[in-house]
Design a protein around this motif. Structure first.
Motif, mmCIF file in Angstrom:
data_model
loop_
_atom_site.group_PDB
_atom_site.id
_atom_site.type_symbol
_atom_site.label_atom_id
_atom_site.label_comp_id
_atom_site.label_asym_id
_atom_site.label_seq_id
_atom_site.Cartn_x
_atom_site.Cartn_y
_atom_site.Cartn_z
ATOM 1 N N THR A 39 0.811 -1.225 0.000
ATOM 2 C CA THR A 39 0.000 0.000 0.000
ATOM 3 C C THR A 39 0.845 1.277 0.000
ATOM 4 O OG1 THR A 39 -0.155 -0.318 2.369
ATOM 5 C CG2 THR A 39 -2.085 -0.981 1.053
ATOM 6 N N GLY A 40 2.110 1.171 0.439
ATOM 7 C CA GLY A 40 2.945 2.375 0.509
ATOM 8 C C GLY A 40 3.560 2.708 -0.839
ATOM 9 N N THR A 41 3.491 3.980 -1.221
ATOM 10 C CA THR A 41 4.096 4.430 -2.481
ATOM 11 C C THR A 41 5.381 5.210 -2.158
ATOM 12 O OG1 THR A 41 2.955 6.522 -2.388
ATOM 13 C CG2 THR A 41 1.805 4.710 -3.506
ATOM 14 N N SER A 42 6.099 5.607 -3.214
ATOM 15 C CA SER A 42 7.307 6.393 -2.967
ATOM 16 C C SER A 42 6.937 7.759 -2.351
ATOM 17 C CB SER A 42 8.112 6.566 -4.251
ATOM 18 O OG SER A 42 7.301 7.078 -5.273
ATOM 19 N N ALA A 43 5.734 8.270 -2.689
ATOM 20 C CA ALA A 43 5.286 9.542 -2.088
ATOM 21 C C ALA A 43 5.024 9.347 -0.595
ATOM 22 C CB ALA A 43 4.031 10.044 -2.791
ATOM 23 N N ASP A 44 4.434 8.178 -0.237
ATOM 24 C CA ASP A 44 4.209 7.893 1.192
ATOM 25 C C ASP A 44 5.537 7.803 1.930
ATOM 26 O OD1 ASP A 44 1.452 7.714 0.850
ATOM 27 O OD2 ASP A 44 1.581 5.595 0.276
ATOM 28 N N LEU A 45 6.515 7.145 1.273
ATOM 29 C CA LEU A 45 7.833 7.001 1.899
ATOM 30 C C LEU A 45 8.423 8.382 2.183
ATOM 31 C CD1 LEU A 45 10.236 5.219 2.775
ATOM 32 C CD2 LEU A 45 11.036 5.299 0.409
ATOM 33 N N GLN A 46 8.273 9.246 1.178
ATOM 34 C CA GLN A 46 8.798 10.608 1.299
ATOM 35 C C GLN A 46 8.117 11.338 2.476
ATOM 36 O OE1 GLN A 46 9.093 12.219 -2.512
ATOM 37 N NE2 GLN A 46 10.870 13.403 -1.858
ATOM 38 N N ALA A 47 6.785 11.189 2.559
ATOM 39 C CA ALA A 47 6.038 11.892 3.614
ATOM 40 C C ALA A 47 6.434 11.360 4.995
ATOM 41 C CB ALA A 47 4.538 11.713 3.377
ATOM 42 N N ILE A 48 6.490 10.038 5.118
ATOM 43 C CA ILE A 48 6.807 9.458 6.440
ATOM 44 C C ILE A 48 8.239 9.813 6.837
ATOM 45 C CG2 ILE A 48 7.008 7.313 7.776
ATOM 46 C CD1 ILE A 48 4.949 6.081 5.747
ATOM 47 N N ALA A 49 9.177 9.631 5.883
ATOM 48 C CA ALA A 49 10.592 9.875 6.197
ATOM 49 C C ALA A 49 10.818 11.353 6.550
ATOM 50 C CB ALA A 49 11.469 9.443 5.033
ATOM 51 N N SER A 50 10.137 12.249 5.830
ATOM 52 C CA SER A 50 10.398 13.673 6.075
ATOM 53 C C SER A 50 9.919 14.084 7.468
ATOM 54 C CB SER A 50 9.801 14.545 4.982
ATOM 55 O OG SER A 50 8.412 14.540 5.106
ATOM 56 N N SER A 51 8.932 13.356 8.021
ATOM 57 C CA SER A 51 8.495 13.679 9.389
ATOM 58 C C SER A 51 9.593 13.339 10.400
ATOM 59 C CB SER A 51 7.182 12.965 9.722
ATOM 60 O OG SER A 51 7.415 11.588 9.855
ATOM 61 N N PHE A 52 10.594 12.561 9.971
ATOM 62 C CA PHE A 52 11.752 12.268 10.835
ATOM 63 C C PHE A 52 12.985 13.053 10.375
ATOM 64 C CE2 PHE A 52 9.040 8.571 11.254
ATOM 65 C CZ PHE A 52 9.101 8.289 12.607
ATOM 66 N N GLY A 53 12.775 13.984 9.442
ATOM 67 C CA GLY A 53 13.888 14.815 8.959
ATOM 68 C C GLY A 53 14.795 14.093 7.976
ATOM 69 N N ILE A 54 14.264 13.015 7.353
ATOM 70 C CA ILE A 54 15.092 12.235 6.431
ATOM 71 C C ILE A 54 14.671 12.516 4.991
ATOM 72 C CG2 ILE A 54 15.659 9.867 5.706
ATOM 73 C CD1 ILE A 54 15.119 9.122 8.685
ATOM 74 N N ASN A 55 15.666 12.784 4.163
ATOM 75 C CA ASN A 55 15.390 13.061 2.748
ATOM 76 C C ASN A 55 15.223 11.774 1.961
ATOM 77 O OD1 ASN A 55 15.366 15.839 2.609
ATOM 78 N ND2 ASN A 55 17.624 15.920 2.591
ATOM 79 N N VAL A 56 14.275 11.805 1.005
ATOM 80 C CA VAL A 56 14.100 10.663 0.103
ATOM 81 C C VAL A 56 14.342 11.134 -1.322
ATOM 82 C CG1 VAL A 56 12.479 8.947 -0.799
ATOM 83 C CG2 VAL A 56 12.467 9.485 1.637
ATOM 84 N N ASN A 57 15.235 10.429 -2.006
ATOM 85 C CA ASN A 57 15.524 10.717 -3.408
ATOM 86 C C ASN A 57 14.667 9.765 -4.242
ATOM 87 O OD1 ASN A 57 17.057 11.453 -5.791
ATOM 88 N ND2 ASN A 57 18.158 9.512 -5.549
ATOM 89 N N THR A 58 13.732 10.304 -5.021
ATOM 90 C CA THR A 58 12.858 9.434 -5.823
ATOM 91 C C THR A 58 13.274 9.533 -7.280
ATOM 92 O OG1 THR A 58 11.084 9.876 -4.259
ATOM 93 C CG2 THR A 58 10.449 8.875 -6.332
ATOM 94 N N VAL A 59 13.682 8.401 -7.837
ATOM 95 C CA VAL A 59 14.251 8.399 -9.189
ATOM 96 C C VAL A 59 13.161 8.095 -10.214
ATOM 97 C CG1 VAL A 59 15.958 7.263 -10.670
ATOM 98 C CG2 VAL A 59 16.466 7.644 -8.254
ATOM 99 N N PRO A 60 12.995 8.960 -11.228
ATOM 100 C CA PRO A 60 11.970 8.691 -12.246
ATOM 101 C C PRO A 60 12.299 7.438 -13.058
ATOM 102 C CG PRO A 60 13.243 10.676 -12.774
ATOM 103 C CD PRO A 60 13.756 10.180 -11.464
ATOM 104 N N LEU A 61 11.291 6.867 -13.717
ATOM 105 C CA LEU A 61 11.515 5.681 -14.545
ATOM 106 C C LEU A 61 12.523 6.016 -15.638
ATOM 107 C CD1 LEU A 61 7.938 4.205 -14.992
ATOM 108 C CD2 LEU A 61 9.814 3.371 -13.557
#
Ligand SMILES: Cc1cc2nc3c(=O)[nH]c(=O)nc-3n(C[C@H](O)[C@H](O)[C@H](O)COP(=O)(O)O)c2cc1C
Ligand SMILES: Nc1ncnc2c1ncn2[C@@H]1O[C@H](COP(=O)(O)OP(=O)(O)O)[C@@H](O)[C@H]1O
Length: 348
Positions: A166-188
């Protein structure tokens, strides 16, 4: 490279590339390389350092857990962020279907490819019911942050995680950023208009489209195995062939005859491959029953039994045929060898 499937022995803190990465193809490399290139001066967010009790250093393609414990303490550095790939073992699809998957890069090859990219650690998360049941929030909190002390995360934009995917890369970004962690999402990633994916590479290999498969991979597709005994017929037609024993899970391309380059670390420096021809098939001419992978090294003679031979696939030459006699087969292999020499000379 440190390889572990036990979170307690993982080196932390980490910068993480997250995914399955079968093939370690050009798309995967876009996810992994930013982690490897993360600035050396990047300040760790936390510095808790559990000292691992077990170890599994891999200095060559063999995955083992036999190295010295002192090596861990030597490289452990509280200011160091370990450039880590986190993957699941077995593949979640295999866990749910119970069916083993054929792999472009079985574990030893994956380790070698990631190591050559500069990855310092491979964490193989044991995919079991407990892990499968973690919500996206729990997965990030418990595994990535608490256990692995992630400082930075890189994923492909189609990455899915957590219970029911159920988790998407956008969800990962949202959850991680609440802990101050950056997520690099690479396009296809695409190559000449085609999406770079493990499935596209498998499809190209099954069609014998080696140039296309290699283009998508970003390197030549390789087969690597121990040389075992065959029926010893090859020498009787002056074409001895090294029979490769591959990992059972290795994905095989279309059967047929290929022009390849062979590498055997005990024979040649890796930079000097030996031109060769290879047959993948059942050998109908000699009433063979199972599929074998056999390699004849051009203008070379010596003993290869028991050695590990790696071949990189360069061109598909022709489908396998049933010949009326060993002599007719020999003439055809001579012709194959001549074509291979030309193709490999032109390319070099
Ligand atoms: C370049 C190459 C092409 C081959 N093509 C065929 C083929 O078209 N049909 C076939 O039955 N066997 C083919 N073979 C496999 C041979 O039958 C096999 O190498 C031979 O039987 C000797 O095997 P052994 O030394 O393991 O006993 C080919 C082998 C090589 C190296
Ligand atoms: N040019 C060569 N290419 C491949 N193998 C060779 C070559 N020259 C010698 N050999 C040796 O010969 C063996 C293959 O001989 P072959 O008669 O085909 O027996 P087998 O059926 O056991 O493979 C290889 O495993 C290797 O040790």
């Amino acid at each position: 490279m440190w390889v572990t499937s036990d979170l307690e022995t993982a080196l932390t803190p980490t910068a993480i590339a997250l995914g399955n990465f079968d093939g370690v193809h050009r798309g995967h490399q876009q996810v992994v390389v930013p982690v490897v290139n993360l600035s050396k001066t990047y300040e760790p967010l936390n510095v808790a350092l559990p000292v691992p009790e077990q170890q599994g250093w891999v200095d060559d393609v063999t995955v083992s857990a036999s190295q010295e414990a002192s090596e861990i303490t030597t490289i452990k550095d509280k200011n160091h962020i370990y450039k880590t790939v986190v993957t699941f073992n077995p593949h979640p699809q295999e866990f749910f279907t119970g069916q083993a998957r054929k792999l472009l890069t079985p574990m030893a090859e994956k380790v070698e490819q990631l190591r050559s990219l500069g990855v310092e650690q491979l964490v193989l998360l044991p995919f079991d019911r407990e892990l499968a049941d973690l919500s996206p929030q729990q997965f990030v909190e418990k595994i990535l942050i608490e256990e692995l002390q992630a400082n930075w995360i890189s994923v492909g934009c189609d990455f899915r995680f957590g219970k029911g995917r159920t988790g998407t890369s956008a969800d990962l970004q949202a959850i991680a950023s609440s802990f101050g962690i950056n997520v690099n999402t690479v396009p296809l990633q695409t190559c000449q208009g085609e999406r770079i994916s493990s499935s596209a590479i498998r499809e190209a290999l099954l069609q014998g489209e080696i140039t296309q498969a290699n283009r998508l991979l970003g390197r030549a597709y390789t087969l690597s195995g121990k040389v075992v005994q065959g029926k010893q017929l090859g020498r009787t037609i002056n074409f001895p062939t090294a029979n490769l024993e591959l990992p059972p899970e290795k994905f095989l391309p279309q059967t047929g005859v290929y022009c390849v380059r062979a590498y055997a670390s005990h024979l040649t420096p890796l930079a000097s491959p030996i031109p060769a021809v290879m047959n993948i098939g059942k050998r109908p001419t000699v009433n063979g029953s199972s599929v074998t992978v056999e390699v004849h090294l051009l203008d070379w003679s010596g003993d290869l039994y028991g050695q590990t031979l790696t071949v990189s696939l360069e061109h598909f030459l022709r489908p396998e045929q049933k010949f009326d006699s060993l002599n007719a087969l020999k003439e055809q292999i001579q012709a194959d060898a001549a074509v291979a020499k030309t193709l490999l000379t032109i390319k070099q």
